[in-house]
Design a protein around this motif. Structure first.
Motif, mmCIF file in Angstrom:
data_model
loop_
_atom_site.group_PDB
_atom_site.id
_atom_site.type_symbol
_atom_site.label_atom_id
_atom_site.label_comp_id
_atom_site.label_asym_id
_atom_site.label_seq_id
_atom_site.Cartn_x
_atom_site.Cartn_y
_atom_site.Cartn_z
ATOM 1 N N GLU A 62 0.976 -1.206 -0.204
ATOM 2 C CA GLU A 62 -0.002 0.025 -0.130
ATOM 3 C C GLU A 62 0.830 1.325 -0.058
ATOM 4 N N MET A 63 1.086 2.013 -1.165
ATOM 5 C CA MET A 63 1.695 3.196 -1.307
ATOM 6 C C MET A 63 0.583 4.203 -2.084
ATOM 7 N N PRO A 64 1.184 5.431 -1.833
ATOM 8 C CA PRO A 64 0.418 6.422 -2.514
ATOM 9 C C PRO A 64 0.680 6.412 -4.234
ATOM 10 N N GLY A 65 -0.331 7.068 -4.690
ATOM 11 C CA GLY A 65 -0.107 7.161 -6.224
ATOM 12 C C GLY A 65 -0.404 5.880 -7.110
ATOM 13 N N LYS A 66 0.708 5.026 -6.969
ATOM 14 C CA LYS A 66 0.700 3.790 -7.793
ATOM 15 C C LYS A 66 1.061 2.793 -6.470
ATOM 16 N N ASP A 67 -0.117 1.825 -6.270
ATOM 17 C CA ASP A 67 0.266 0.998 -5.237
ATOM 18 C C ASP A 67 1.252 -0.135 -5.624
ATOM 19 N N GLU A 78 8.929 -4.643 -18.171
ATOM 20 C CA GLU A 78 10.428 -4.092 -18.445
ATOM 21 C C GLU A 78 11.503 -4.954 -17.904
ATOM 22 N N GLN A 79 11.275 -5.692 -16.859
ATOM 23 C CA GLN A 79 12.342 -6.684 -16.314
ATOM 24 C C GLN A 79 11.582 -7.731 -15.758
ATOM 25 N N PRO A 80 11.231 -8.546 -16.705
ATOM 26 C CA PRO A 80 10.436 -9.822 -16.324
ATOM 27 C C PRO A 80 10.984 -10.720 -15.315
ATOM 28 N N THR A 81 12.175 -10.744 -15.270
ATOM 29 C CA THR A 81 12.974 -11.607 -14.175
ATOM 30 C C THR A 81 13.343 -11.221 -12.933
ATOM 31 N N GLN A 82 12.764 -9.813 -12.701
ATOM 32 C CA GLN A 82 12.638 -9.061 -11.415
ATOM 33 C C GLN A 82 12.182 -10.048 -10.086
ATOM 34 N N ARG A 83 12.831 -10.060 -9.149
ATOM 35 C CA ARG A 83 12.703 -10.916 -7.942
ATOM 36 C C ARG A 83 11.682 -10.116 -7.049
ATOM 37 N N VAL A 84 10.481 -10.218 -6.549
ATOM 38 C CA VAL A 84 9.925 -9.293 -5.956
ATOM 39 C C VAL A 84 9.247 -9.935 -4.485
ATOM 40 N N LEU A 85 9.912 -9.277 -3.272
ATOM 41 C CA LEU A 85 9.245 -9.566 -2.285
ATOM 42 C C LEU A 85 8.165 -8.463 -1.636
ATOM 43 N N MET A 86 6.776 -8.654 -1.287
ATOM 44 C CA MET A 86 6.150 -7.815 -1.212
ATOM 45 C C MET A 86 5.950 -7.494 0.526
ATOM 46 N N LEU A 87 6.000 -6.312 1.089
ATOM 47 C CA LEU A 87 5.714 -6.402 2.494
ATOM 48 C C LEU A 87 4.187 -5.641 2.559
ATOM 49 N N THR A 88 3.449 -6.086 3.776
ATOM 50 C CA THR A 88 2.341 -5.593 4.007
ATOM 51 C C THR A 88 1.899 -5.500 5.390
ATOM 52 N N ARG A 89 1.295 -4.683 5.823
ATOM 53 C CA ARG A 89 0.507 -4.558 7.269
ATOM 54 C C ARG A 89 -0.648 -5.327 7.130
ATOM 55 N N LEU A 102 0.990 -12.126 -10.380
ATOM 56 C CA LEU A 102 1.504 -11.260 -11.126
ATOM 57 C C LEU A 102 2.918 -11.685 -11.178
ATOM 58 N N GLY A 103 3.353 -12.706 -10.176
ATOM 59 C CA GLY A 103 4.798 -13.116 -10.277
ATOM 60 C C GLY A 103 5.690 -12.815 -9.202
ATOM 61 N N VAL A 104 5.076 -12.185 -7.906
ATOM 62 C CA VAL A 104 5.792 -11.753 -6.875
ATOM 63 C C VAL A 104 5.863 -13.145 -6.256
ATOM 64 N N LEU A 105 7.229 -13.537 -5.634
ATOM 65 C CA LEU A 105 7.731 -14.608 -4.990
ATOM 66 C C LEU A 105 7.564 -14.572 -3.458
ATOM 67 N N GLY A 106 7.329 -13.612 -2.862
ATOM 68 C CA GLY A 106 7.324 -13.516 -1.423
ATOM 69 C C GLY A 106 6.540 -12.388 -0.912
ATOM 70 N N PHE A 107 5.983 -12.806 0.281
ATOM 71 C CA PHE A 107 4.878 -12.026 0.778
ATOM 72 C C PHE A 107 4.865 -12.057 2.364
ATOM 73 N N ILE A 108 5.299 -10.905 3.047
ATOM 74 C CA ILE A 108 5.657 -11.054 4.595
ATOM 75 C C ILE A 108 5.061 -9.624 5.126
ATOM 76 N N SER A 109 4.829 -9.725 6.250
ATOM 77 C CA SER A 109 4.253 -8.818 7.017
ATOM 78 C C SER A 109 5.166 -7.773 7.627
ATOM 79 N N LYS A 110 4.868 -6.400 7.788
ATOM 80 C CA LYS A 110 5.736 -5.571 8.286
ATOM 81 C C LYS A 110 6.248 -5.718 9.981
ATOM 82 N N ALA A 111 5.255 -6.662 10.389
ATOM 83 C CA ALA A 111 5.348 -7.107 11.771
ATOM 84 C C ALA A 111 6.378 -8.188 12.005
ATOM 85 N N SER A 112 7.092 -8.581 11.051
ATOM 86 C CA SER A 112 7.777 -9.852 11.058
ATOM 87 C C SER A 112 9.174 -9.805 11.723
ATOM 88 N N ASP A 113 9.652 -10.547 12.325
ATOM 89 C CA ASP A 113 11.093 -10.414 12.708
ATOM 90 C C ASP A 113 12.079 -9.930 11.892
#
Length: 170
Positions: A62-67, A78-89, A102-113
């Motif tokens: 969740e970010m302003p403008g473009k999430d 533009e970069q189809p092999t880009q590795r992505v880890l998404m943060l979320t609250r 979409l191709g995101v490989l990781g999903f982790i909470s902002k509350a994580s260790d």
């Protein structure tokens, strides 16, 4: 280090200055991660990621403008092999599926260790999936295609076990 002694190059995109500053200071401490760029919104995340070509993009959902999902979609064009880890609250139903599709490989909470975040970055860098167990549980509430047995296995993660899914399974 998952890169033969070379730190994993990371772009960190988060609209919260405190989170961005804390993570950009904390993550490189053990020498396994190098922050090569910072972004404070989705538009900047696209520009910085394309400019720096990091090993892993760590991006807030969740970010302003473009999430985060919109930014990742543009980056992957533009970069189809880009590795992505998404943060979320908050893991909202349906978001995990959209991110994985979409191709995101990781999903982790902002509350994580912080150690879990480092491990997630390294796993995503090596092409593996990393999804925090509480995010998986929240996602199951949304019209889940999982079998009862798969749901039972995921519930076991409440005891602190992580669930790693090979990257070739979506």
């Amino acid at each position: 280090m998952s890169n033969g002694g070379i730190p994993v190059r990371v772009v960190l995109a988060d609209d919260e200055l405190l989170i961005r500053a804390a993570l950009s200071t904390l993550l490189p401490l053990d020498g396994t991660i190098q922050i090569v760029g910072l972004a404070s919104d989705g538009y900047e995340a696209v520009a910085v990621t394309i400019d720096h070509e990091p090993d892993v993009l760590v991006i807030d959902l969740e970010m302003p403008g473009k999430d985060g999902l919109q930014a990742v979609a543009q980056i992957l064009v533009e970069q189809p092999t880009q590795r992505v880890l998404m943060l979320t609250r908050h893991a909202r139903p349906g978001v995990l599926r959209r991110a994985l599709d979409l191709g995101v490989l990781g999903f982790i909470s902002k509350a994580s260790d912080p150690d879990d975040l480092v491990e997630a970055i390294e796993r995503v860098h090596s092409g593996q999936r990393w999804i925090a167990h509480h995010i998986l549980e929240a996602a199951m509430a949304d019209d889940s295609p999982l079998t009862h047995r798969e749901v039972d296995v995921l519930r076991e993660t409440r005891d602190g076990y992580s669930v790693l899914v090979p990257s070739n399974i979506r």
